[in-house]
Design a protein around this motif. Structure first.
Motif, short mmCIF file in Angstrom:
data_model
loop_
_atom_site.label_atom_id
_atom_site.label_comp_id
_atom_site.label_asym_id
_atom_site.label_seq_id
_atom_site.Cartn_x
_atom_site.Cartn_y
_atom_site.Cartn_z
N HIS A 175 0.82 -1.21 0.00
CA HIS A 175 0.00 0.00 0.00
C HIS A 175 0.86 1.27 0.00
CE1 HIS A 175 -3.93 -1.90 0.34
NE2 HIS A 175 -3.38 -2.76 1.19
N ALA A 176 1.93 1.22 0.76
CA ALA A 176 2.79 2.39 0.81
C ALA A 176 3.41 2.67 -0.57
CB ALA A 176 3.89 2.18 1.85
N ARG A 177 3.76 1.59 -1.26
CA ARG A 177 4.37 1.75 -2.57
C ARG A 177 3.39 2.40 -3.55
NH1 ARG A 177 6.92 -0.97 -7.12
NH2 ARG A 177 4.86 -1.74 -7.69
N ILE A 178 2.15 1.96 -3.47
CA ILE A 178 1.14 2.54 -4.35
C ILE A 178 0.97 4.03 -4.07
CG2 ILE A 178 -1.34 2.55 -4.82
CD1 ILE A 178 -1.26 -0.35 -4.99
N SER A 179 0.88 4.36 -2.79
CA SER A 179 0.71 5.77 -2.43
C SER A 179 1.90 6.60 -2.90
CB SER A 179 0.54 5.92 -0.92
OG SER A 179 -0.68 5.36 -0.51
N LEU A 180 3.08 6.05 -2.65
CA LEU A 180 4.29 6.79 -3.04
C LEU A 180 4.35 6.99 -4.54
CD1 LEU A 180 7.20 5.56 -0.77
CD2 LEU A 180 6.47 7.91 -1.22
N LEU A 181 4.02 5.94 -5.29
CA LEU A 181 4.06 6.06 -6.75
C LEU A 181 3.10 7.14 -7.22
CD1 LEU A 181 4.35 2.52 -8.34
CD2 LEU A 181 5.80 4.54 -8.65
N ARG A 182 1.90 7.12 -6.65
CA ARG A 182 0.92 8.12 -7.03
C ARG A 182 1.43 9.52 -6.74
NH1 ARG A 182 -4.16 5.01 -4.42
NH2 ARG A 182 -4.72 3.79 -6.27
N VAL A 183 1.97 9.68 -5.55
CA VAL A 183 2.38 11.03 -5.18
C VAL A 183 3.54 11.48 -6.05
CG1 VAL A 183 4.14 10.87 -3.37
CG2 VAL A 183 2.25 12.44 -3.13
N LEU A 184 4.44 10.55 -6.36
CA LEU A 184 5.59 10.96 -7.17
C LEU A 184 5.16 11.32 -8.60
CD1 LEU A 184 8.43 8.66 -5.86
CD2 LEU A 184 7.89 11.04 -5.31
N GLN A 185 4.24 10.52 -9.14
CA GLN A 185 3.74 10.84 -10.49
C GLN A 185 3.08 12.22 -10.50
OE1 GLN A 185 1.03 7.77 -11.58
NE2 GLN A 185 2.62 6.27 -12.04
#
Ligand SMILES: Nc1ncnc2c1ncn2[C@@H]1O[C@H](COP(=O)(O)OP(=O)(O)OP(=O)(O)O)[C@@H](O)[C@H]1O
Ligand SMILES: [Mg+2]
Lengths: 267, 261, 287
Positions: free
Chosen positions: C91-101
């Protein structure tokens, strides 16, 4: 006082005040509106996706006429203002205490700085468990959103009271209270106002958020949620316009209060 | 009360840590100031004059030696000692009159009395017309005059002045020097004045303390007899000025006289 | 009124924040000893430690119902469980990816727009008023609109996050360039710099600190917006974990997710803060 000073636009920027040039800013919005209107009138774009200005205005009028819009606006504003008032009424003393007491700064400051890293919306699930999803929960959340920037800026302002003026207070043997009211609060005031203005921006953001997440009772957020659920784009656009307009109005009001309170800074 | 305001400084040392090195700002200062006496302090930049005043007023209590006021060791600032800082240090958010009134905040006088005192002192420094102005609307010299009014307004026993007239034009300066002298004399105030202006030091002082830098110390103390202090045109005045300048030069790092020190 | 209050507030807040960073008045001097440092850290830990103790004791003696505040050991256990199963990382990875994009998109666009508005009076005159008017609508306000236009998938999240990052980056970039003191530009004029030289030798270095502060605010805003969109419309990510925990009345999960959100937010801000302090080093002398 160097902590918070307005640096006016330098160089050529200052020259933009020529009245003729000001109108240039209206050209782009006008072109966009014309394009929008043209697209929706000509039927190039689905009217449901991009309703014409007339439709939005009509929707605004009918909502206004049946009195619902006024209730929504008033509810959102009342929530926003109560939450903001509570948040800043707590935030200013806490910020002052942190900024003026070395002990609090050392012992409580880091905890506050850590807690403020939690994105404010992440508090919503917890708040809704603690306060329910009614008015109390919304106001608690809005207050929290306003609290953080008010504390941060009051704290910074209180901490940067010039040492030279502090020495004047020492020499004049001012009492703790006199020192607070004559020196520390006035000196921190510009910074406090920055905090209040940020608090106002955040509490308006939080008002919208609270109304999305805790969808009980009237409000602009509720209006927009309803618009989305029933695919009423005109209602959604109306909501966006209201959010922007009210946000702008609140900011103007805060700026006005600031200029009158900080008269000494004008010179 | 004539016996108020005896200041005794005994063997005072003050050191600062600057960038890991110890700077001896004051070294073995011995000075007694009698009640009502006016002492001028002159010395090159950085020889510890401001530091000395800060110790006397009680802002800095971290020193070796003793500073006694009327025989008692100082425990911090009190209203019987006032200081005019080298910079004016007015509160920018208070109007001129409120800045002067700051000096009376702790006094027990009734409000109308306080207002009257503020008005009188603004008049004294020639700023009655600017009572309602904010400090940012004043020139440097005007601000300094407000600071002088603020220090004088509650009639301290001891008045400390750190180059108070530095930013003033010659006329205002001469006028304020005369006024200061008059007030200090008539009220019996003990005064210590730091100045770079040797003539000012002679005109106002009963004695002149000449300081040398690195470490900050008293090089000599020159008495000013009443007659020569009064008349700037007299030969005794000119003679004293030469003596002071020579004394200063001996301690001045940029001058050849240094070798003699 | 060409500059709205919003930008001023953002700018002043940036200055205040920078002041906060650049050194406390009484605080530890440069080169403070290790002992002093340790003392500072110890002092910082006493308060949260006692809070934690109160929490633990309250739970032990059932002073507060677990539905209001779960036992901290339960929160810890939940954390272990999510950590061990890899769910947390997922879940953290998904959130981080979204925020970075979203952040990359928003900050990139903000930089371009900010530079254009900072350098060209034309662009500023035509674009700034509209931009500032749109900036008045809170990021969340766009969610229903964008939902109707693009649905509730990734595009919605990325757009909202990008919008949140765009505003401070644009404002600080254009202000940063505009606020380069006239005297610096005059130095360039005297040295007969060309446009390019003025840009690279004067405007860029002088405005970098302000611009970077905007970038840092942009990232903070992006993280804030991420949590909001994930709470509203998502089936993955840290925000979703919270919604889920809330629905199941698993407050341990909610609190765990909150703490993770805080830690990640802190790390993001802290890493940019490090860079920012380096960039602002030359300013310290002037203040
Ligand atoms: N707070 C301080 N920290 C470190 N060093 C200090 C401090 N205050 C003064 N000093 C040092 O003490 C010495 C004396 O300073 P002081 O301000 O008393 O000089 P001064 O005689 O008043 O000079 P000026 O005529 O330029 O005002 C200087 O070397 C200065 O660097
Ligand atoms: Mg000095």
């Amino acid at each position: 006082m160097s902590a918070v000073t307005i640096i006016p636009p330098a160089g050529e920027a200052a020259a933009t005040t020529e009245p003729k040039r000001r109108w240039n800013g209206l050209i782009l919005p006008a072109v966009l509106i014309l394009l929008w209107e043209g697209a929706s009138q000509s039927g190039l774009v689905d009217d449901r996706l991009l309703p014409s200005l007339g439709t939005v205005a009509g929707r605004g009028w009918s909502e206004l006429a049946d009195g619902r819009l006024a209730v929504d606006i008033a509810s959102s504003l009342a929530r926003d203002v109560s939450g903001f008032a509570i948040g800043s009424a707590l935030g200013i003393p806490v910020g002052l205490a942190l900024g003026l007491s070395r002990t609090l700064d050392r012992f409580v400051g880091p905890t506050f700085n850590a807690a403020k890293q939690i994105a404010v919306f992440a508090w919503i699930p917890l708040i809704s468990v603690w306060f329910g999803v009614g008015e109390a929960a919304k106001i608690a959340f809005i207050a929290l959103a306003a609290f953080t920037p008010v504390v941060v800026n009051t704290w910074a302002g209180a901490r940067s009271v010039p040492r030279t003026l502090g020495e004047v207070a020492d020499v004049l043997a001012l009492s703790r209270w006199q020192r607070l009211t004559r020196l520390e609060i006035p000196s921190a005031l510009p910074s406090i106002f920055v905090g209040l203005q940020l608090g106002l921006i955040y509490s308006w953001l939080a008002t919208v958020g609270a109304e999305y997440f805790m969808t009980i009772g009237p409000g602009i957020g509720g209006l927009m949620t309803e618009g989305r659920e029933h695919f009423h784009m005109d209602l959604v656009i109306l909501g966006v316009l209201l959010l922007g307009g009210i946000g702008l109005g609140l900011n103007k009001l805060a700026a006005l209060m600031e200029t009158s309170a900080l008269r000494w800074k004008r010179y | 009360m004539p016996d108020q305001g005896t200041l005794e400084i005994r063997n005072v040392f003050k050191r600062f840590e600057v960038a890991g090195r110890t700077v001896e700002a004051l070294s073995g200062i011995d000075l007694s100031v009698a009640p009502g006496e006016f002492v001028s302090v002159v010395g090159a930049s950085g020889c510890g004059k401001s530091t000395l005043l800060r110790l006397i007023v009680g802002l800095d209590r971290d020193y070796d030696g003793e500073i006694l006021l009327d025989g008692r060791r100082l425990a911090g600032p009190t209203l019987d000692r006032a200081i005019v800082f080298q910079e004016h240090r007015l509160f920018p958010w208070l109007r001129v009159e409120d800045n002067v009134a700051l000096g009376l905040l702790k006094s027990a006088l009734p409000a109308p009395e306080k207002r009257k005192l503020v008005r009188e002192h603004l008049e004294l420094v020639g700023l009655s017309a600017f009572a309602g102005a904010y400090p940012a609307q004043l020139s440097g010299g005007m601000s300094q005059r407000v600071a002088i009014a603020r220090a004088l307004v509650n009639r301290p026993d001891i008045l400390l002045l750190d180059e108070p007239f530095g930013a003033l034009d010659a006329l205002t300066r001469a006028y304020l020097q005369a006024e200061l002298r008059r007030i200090v004399r008539s009220e019996g105030i003990t005064a210590v004045l730091v100045t770079h202006d040797v003539e000012e030091a002679i005109f106002l002082g009963d004695r002149i303390v000449v300081m040398h830098p690195r470490p900050g110390r008293i090089a000599e103390i020159l008495p000013v007899d009443a007659a020569s202090g009064q008349d700037r045109a007299s030969t005794s005045f000119a003679h004293l000025r030469e003596t002071v300048l020579t004394g200063l030069g001996a301690g001045h790092p940029a001058l050849p006289g240094r070798l003699a020190a | 009124m060409t500059n709205l209050d919003l930008d001023r507030v953002a700018f002043e807040a940036a200055v205040a924040e920078r002041y906060r960073l650049s050194g406390r008045r009484f605080g530890a001097r440069a080169g403070a000893g290790v002992a002093k440092r340790a003392g500072t850290i110890a002092a910082a830990l006493i308060f949260p430690a006692s809070l934690f103790l109160v929490w633990q004791v309250a739970s032990l003696f059932d002073l507060v119902p677990a539905q209001i505040l779960p036992d901290p050991r339960l929160v810890l256990a939940t954390f272990r469980e999510f950590y061990d199963t890899g769910d947390l990382a997922f879940h953290a990875r998904i959130s981080l990816l979204r925020v970075l994009q979203g952040f990359a998109l928003g900050a990139g666009a903000g930089l371009l727009l900010g530079i254009a508005m900072g350098l060209s009076r034309r662009v500023r005159e035509f674009v700034e008023p509209l931009f500032l008017a749109l900036a008045q609508v809170p990021a969340l306000g766009w969610i229903p609109l964008v939902m109707l236009l693009v649905g509730i998938d990734e595009a919605l999240k990325v757009i909202i996050i990008a919008k949140a990052a765009l505003i401070p980056v644009t404002i600080n970039t254009s202000r940063g360039i505009l606020n380069v003191p006239r005297s610096y530009r005059e130095v360039g004029e005297v040295l007969t710099f060309g446009r390019w030289q003025t840009l690279t030798r004067i405007l860029a270095p002088a405005s970098v600190p302000t611009v970077f502060t905007g970038i840092r605010y942009g990232l903070t805003n992006a993280w804030l917006a991420l949590v909001a969109v994930e709470l509203l419309a998502s089936s993955e990510g840290l925000g979703y974990l919270m919604v889920w925990g809330r629905q199941l009345f698993q407050l341990d999960l909610v609190i765990m997710a909150m703490i993770v959100v805080g830690v990640i937010g802190f790390l993001l801000d802290w890493s940019l803060g490090l860079v920012e302090r380096r960039l602002q080093r030359w300013e310290a002398a002037g203040s």
